[in-house]
Write a protein that holds these residues in place. Structure first.
Motif, PDB file in Angstrom:
ATOM      1  N   THR A  34       0.796  -1.228   0.000  1.00 23.10           N
ATOM      2  CA  THR A  34       0.000   0.000   0.000  1.00 23.10           C
ATOM      3  C   THR A  34       0.826   1.275   0.000  1.00 23.10           C
ATOM      4  N   ASN A  37       1.300   3.164  -3.344  1.00 20.09           N
ATOM      5  CA  ASN A  37       0.165   3.807  -4.016  1.00 20.09           C
ATOM      6  C   ASN A  37       0.209   5.323  -3.928  1.00 20.09           C
ATOM      7  N   MET A 155      -1.574  -2.519   6.355  1.00 21.00           N
ATOM      8  CA  MET A 155      -2.135  -2.198   5.048  1.00 21.00           C
ATOM      9  C   MET A 155      -2.622  -0.761   5.004  1.00 21.00           C
ATOM     10  N   SER A 287      -7.472  -3.137  -3.306  1.00 16.47           N
ATOM     11  CA  SER A 287      -6.364  -2.647  -4.124  1.00 16.47           C
ATOM     12  C   SER A 287      -6.852  -1.673  -5.191  1.00 16.47           C
ATOM     13  N   LEU A 290      -7.841   1.653  -3.381  1.00 12.07           N
ATOM     14  CA  LEU A 290      -6.690   2.449  -2.949  1.00 12.07           C
ATOM     15  C   LEU A 290      -5.932   3.016  -4.139  1.00 12.07           C
TER      16      LEU A 290
END
Length: 494
Positions: A34, A37, A155, A287, A290
């Motif tokens: 994460t 991102n 996460m 996923s 995000l």
């Protein structure tokens, strides 16, 4: 007598230090999924990356982890869990250093693959170490609950840490943070984690492993490049054809193996199969959610990386609160309630964003993020519990890898599908159509949440329980084959 004989079996005298060491590896691997991102816009500017390049900077990691988790779990059971764990930490740390030096998008994706090869050796092996360290069922449940909480928090805090580092130090620093943590985990494991392996480990399955790589890599490539090249282009048709063929061959081949990479008999249990599918769906939703929101907050709303990371803090808070609640619900036998709450929360959160605009009120965004965090926090405990419960301790690495693989497959497909559905609207930084292009993805996420609710209901009824009872003799057979009854663990005295 061999140093791996049953007579030398001895539990760790520092079980919670072992747990902490395993949780450090979980923090590394999960946060890395994460943390990248929120740095995507900075990577796009610095390296001139396309949207496909950004997708592969995420999926190059998750695809490789998904492909090799089962293999790593089996190898750890055979060659030693601590040894495999330390090798994974060293490889992950090396890959992180290389990522921080990447001169191009292609190099970054390649170095992410190196990271992923190390990451694949960590989570399933760490779970196997935990399962075999905490032999008392009550203590093991507590340890798995702590593991689940760390998983959820790691996460969610990734974007917060990544945003701060990207804004104040630079995007390359998001990889530097892994190196000292990885070295500390290597030292702790050398000091406190006893070596262990299964008394009868599965044989290596190179054919099955190759088919898994072909199936997932070609499927992800087809989804990512389909819109750009055209869904009927020869490359895309070939990619999907290779994936379908590899899956069919994998099923046929694994059914005939004595020691398959993945024992397909376990999927005759409806709860086990549903938990696997739930993991794929839940992490596809997370996923994709995000990936798009990290780009939206910076490139559509114009927020700085640190501010964008802070906007996702409600996900972390909700995960922290809901993970132990979910664990208690599962422990009390309320798996259906946990799954229905999880799916419902994911669907509601996505529904709040199906008409996302550049000027959508920030309060509405924060509410959606918090509700989504509730959903993800509630879904982890039932997935992990179902994957591990009833599986032979001697094959704990493979059992834990099943759940982890499902999560990573979902994460890979989620980014690929989200980027493809959003289409041209996110291909140009600061595009006026960016927000509108996300609408199909959030509608799909509503469907993801609804599917989790249905799976929760179907997998906890009388029919599901009956299917689990029918599979029980197979589990007992596996335990007998693996000599997992009286002595599930062999440990090397240090």
């Amino acid at each position: 007598m061999s140093k791996y004989s049953t007579a030398s079996r001895r539990p760790s005298s520092h079980p919670y230090v072992v747990l902490a060491t395993c949780c450090i590896s979980l923090l590394l691997v999960t946060m890395d999924v994460t943390i990248v991102n929120v740095a995507l816009p900075a990577i796009r500017r610095d390296l001139g990356a396309s949207v496909g390049g950004l997708q592969w900077s995420i999926d190059g990691y998750t695809v490789v982890v998904a492909c090799f988790l089962m293999f790593a779990g089996a190898m750890a059971d055979r060659h030693g869990r601590r040894r495999t764990f330390q090798l994974g930490l060293a490889l992950f740390s090396t890959g992180s250093l290389l990522c921080s030096l990447a001169p191009s998008t292609g190099a970054l994706v390649g170095f992410r693959v190196v990271q992923a090869l190390g990451g694949a050796m960590l989570n399933p092996v760490a779970m196997s170490i935990i399962v075999n360290t905490f032999t008392d069922p009550r203590e093991r449940a507590r340890a798995i609950g702590i593991w689940g909480a760390v998983f959820g928090v790691s996460m969610a805090v990734g974007p917060v840490v990544g945003g701060f580092l990207t804004q104040h130090v630079g995007w390359r620093s998001i990889f530097w943070i892994n190196i000292p943590i990885g070295l500390a985990a290597i030292a702790l494991s050398a000091r406190f984690v006893p070596e262990s392996r299964a008394r009868r480990a599965r044989r290596v399955d190179p054919v099955g492993q190759l088919l898994v790589v072909l199936a997932l890599a070609s499927l992800t490539s087809g989804v990512i490049d389909g819109r750009r090249l055209g869904w009927s282009s020869p490359f895309i048709v070939l990619a999907f054809g290779v994936s379908a063929t590899a899956i069919a061959m994998l099923i046929a081949y694994e059914r005939r193996r004595v020691d398959p990479l993945l024992d397909l008999r376990f999927f005759k249990s409806l709860p086990f199969a549903a938990a696997t599918l739930t993991a794929v769906i839940a992490f596809a939703s997370f996923s994709g959610f995000l990936f798009l929101n990290s780009l939206y907050l910076q490139e559509s709303r114009g927020l700085a990386p640190a501010a964008a990371g802070l906007c996702t803090l409600p996900i972390a808070a909700a995960l922290t609160i809901c993970s132990p609640i979910s664990g208690r619900l599962v422990g009390a036998g309320h798996v259906r309630s946990a799954l229905v709450l999880a799916g419902g929360a994911i669907a509601v959160a996505a529904f709040l964003l199906v008409d996302l605009q550049p000027d959508t009120p920030l309060a509405r965004l924060i509410a959606a993020y918090a509700i989504f965090g509730v959903g993800l926090g509630m879904v982890n405990a039932p997935i992990t519990n179902t994957a591990v419960s009833g599986m032979p301790l001697a094959q704990a690495g493979v059992a834990a890898a099943t759940a982890s693989t499902s999560r990573q497959v979902g994460a890979s497909l989620g980014v690929a599908i989200a980027g493809t559905l959003a289409g041209a609207g996110i291909r140009v930084a600061h595009s006026a159509t960016f927000a509108a292009s996300t609408h199909p993805v959030f509608w799909l996420t509503v469907g993801y949440g609804s599917a989790i609710v249905m799976l929760g209901v179907v997998s906890t009824g009388a029919r599901a329980r009956a299917s689990a009872l029918r599979v029980a003799p197979l589990l007992e057979e596996a335990k007998s084959d693996g000599a997992a009854g009286a002595a599930p663990l062999v440990v090397e005295a240090k």
